[in-house]
Design a protein around this motif. Structure first.
Motif: not given
Length: 123
Positions: A23-29, A72, A74-75
């Motif tokens: 969950s969240g918007r920073t998975f690619s980090s 990324n 689809k997280n």
């Protein structure tokens, strides 16, 4: 938050694909890793994938049989497990790290963990 799915019971030689939804918007980090823990044993590193997915690293015990990947958009991170053996039976965990070092094997380097999912391989 990380949530694993896709575990279960499979016969030796079979395959399973584990998913780890973040969950969240920073998975690619985050670099992502998979670990496993069998009863009475320490948590064991399985595989790691870099933030972009361009680099992967697997433990010798699963190399050639397990493949880590991520989407990324689809997280979600994945662990494709082929040619499963009874010794692969364990609770499998996905984890996220902000460290950029490749092949991070130390679980202490991971900040976030899923709840774990059982994989059982029958002989």
């Amino acid at each position: 938050q990380l949530v694993e799915s896709g575990g279960g019971l499979v016969q030796a030689g079979g395959s399973l694909r584990l998913s780890c939804a973040a969950s969240g918007r920073t998975f690619s980090s985050y670099g992502m890793g998979w670990f496993r823990q069998a009863p009475g044993k320490e948590r064991e590193f399985v595989a790691h994938i870099s933030r972009t997915g361009g680099n992967t690293y697997s433990a010798d015990s699963v190399k050639g049989r397990f493949t880590i990947s991520r989407d990324n958009a689809k997280n979600t991170a994945y662990l494709q497990m082929n040619s499963l053996q009874p010794e692969d039976s364990a609770v499998y965990y996905c984890a996220a790290t902000l460290r950029t070092t490749m092949g991070i094997r130390n679980p202490d380097e991971y900040a976030y963990w899923g709840q774990g999912i059982q994989v059982t391989v029958s002989s």
